[in-house]
Design an enzyme around this catalytic site. Structure first.
Site, mmCIF file in Angstrom:
data_model
loop_
_atom_site.group_PDB
_atom_site.id
_atom_site.type_symbol
_atom_site.label_atom_id
_atom_site.label_comp_id
_atom_site.label_asym_id
_atom_site.label_seq_id
_atom_site.Cartn_x
_atom_site.Cartn_y
_atom_site.Cartn_z
ATOM 1 N N SER A 175 0.839 -1.189 0.000
ATOM 2 C CA SER A 175 0.000 0.000 0.000
ATOM 3 C C SER A 175 0.881 1.248 0.000
ATOM 4 O O SER A 175 1.671 1.444 -0.924
ATOM 5 C CB SER A 175 -0.960 -0.051 1.190
ATOM 6 O OG SER A 175 -2.043 0.846 1.019
ATOM 7 N N ASP A 217 -6.021 -3.549 -2.253
ATOM 8 C CA ASP A 217 -4.902 -3.179 -1.390
ATOM 9 C C ASP A 217 -4.172 -4.387 -0.790
ATOM 10 O O ASP A 217 -4.786 -5.285 -0.223
ATOM 11 C CB ASP A 217 -5.459 -2.314 -0.257
ATOM 12 C CG ASP A 217 -4.411 -1.470 0.424
ATOM 13 O OD1 ASP A 217 -3.450 -2.047 0.970
ATOM 14 O OD2 ASP A 217 -4.562 -0.238 0.433
#
Length: 280
Positions: free
Chosen positions: A45, A191
């Site tokens: 991320s 993510d």
């Protein structure tokens, strides 16, 4: 003892996390502990964006200025739908409901991510393009994490994966229900933090592993154990009180970048002496 060398693992934490990680790395380097030359970079991320930025070769001072100076900051979108706090509540609820089957929990979260109304993939991709000084994979070893939104499986992307760097970073940063899952080869990814905020276990086999973690993760102890089981030593830098305060209630808020970068810089300078003995 393994002889693979050193690994730098950078965890997730929104745009605040990107700024904090960048400041932290510069603060360490200013005090003589430049950890960006690690043999392996692992990014999840926010950490994937910073790892790619570091691997681009742009000096840390310039990367820091791009976070701390409002005049140099890249354009970021402001989430207009569900709030970060709501997403985290749903995320935690699903984790509890599926504590015995984490994959099923990720699948449930993925279903919500796929159904959510967000900006288009193209709009979001343009933001990621602006974040990255280079859109090409570096020659050095860089691992980027993403999660299949349908199956809940972790996918690790690198220069040999056949996936462009921008798409890899966009997927790793696709916070479920806030940003659109990213389509890669007909598969949509969300993510990498859905699997683990840090994915530290990917550095198993390296002699020394430094993790910079903007956020806490309940799986961290297990992942540290995985690295140690392969003969590696682990050091963790967690966001301190001042840094956490700089992140505020919404780490996706672009206004958090300057204070988070400054807090990271201060923490890096303060932590350098302790990290030096481990890293150098």
């Amino acid at each position: 003892m393994t002889d693979k060398g050193r690994a730098l693992v950078l965890g997730g934490g929104g745009v605040a996390g990107i700024a904090w990680l960048t400041g932290l790395l510069l603060g360490l380097a200013e005090e003589g502990v430049d950890v960006t030359g690690a043999d392996l970079l692992v990014g999840t991320s926010a950490g994937s964006a910073v790892a790619a930025q570091v691997a681009s070769g742009l000096p840390l001072k310039e990367l820091y200025a791009r976070q701390a100076d409002p005049a140099l900051q890249n354009r970021e979108l402001v989430p207009a739908g569900v709030s970060v706090s709501t997403v985290m509540e749903i995320w935690m609820q699903l984790a509890v409901e599926h504590r015995d089957d984490p994959v099923a929990g990720r699948q449930a979260l993925g279903a919500r991510a796929l159904a959510a109304e967000t900006v288009t993939e193209a709009e979001r991709r343009a933001v990621i393009e602006e974040r990255l000084p280079s859109h090409d994979w570096p020659a050095r070893e860089l691992l980027v994490t993403a999660v299949n939104a349908l199956t809940g499986e972790l996918r690790v992307l690198d220069r040999d994966s056949g996936v462009g760097l921008v798409d890899a970073i966009a997927a790793s940063c696709a916070v479920p229900m806030i940003w659109p899952p990213v389509t890669i080869g007909g598969v949509r990814y969300m993510d990498g933090g859905v699997h683990s905020a840090n994915n530290l276990a990917l550095a198993a086999g390296y002699e020394r592993v430094l993790l910079a973690a903007p956020m806490d993760d309940p799986s961290l102890d297990r992942e540290i154990g995985a690295v140690r089981a392969e003969g590696g030593a682990v050091e963790v830098i967690r966001a301190d009180e001042a840094s956490t305060a700089a992140f505020g209630a919404d780490p996706l808020d672009p206004s958090t970048r300057t204070p988070s970068a400054e807090a990271g810089l201060a923490q890096g300078r303060a932590a350098a002496a302790g990290i030096a003995a481990f890293w150098n």
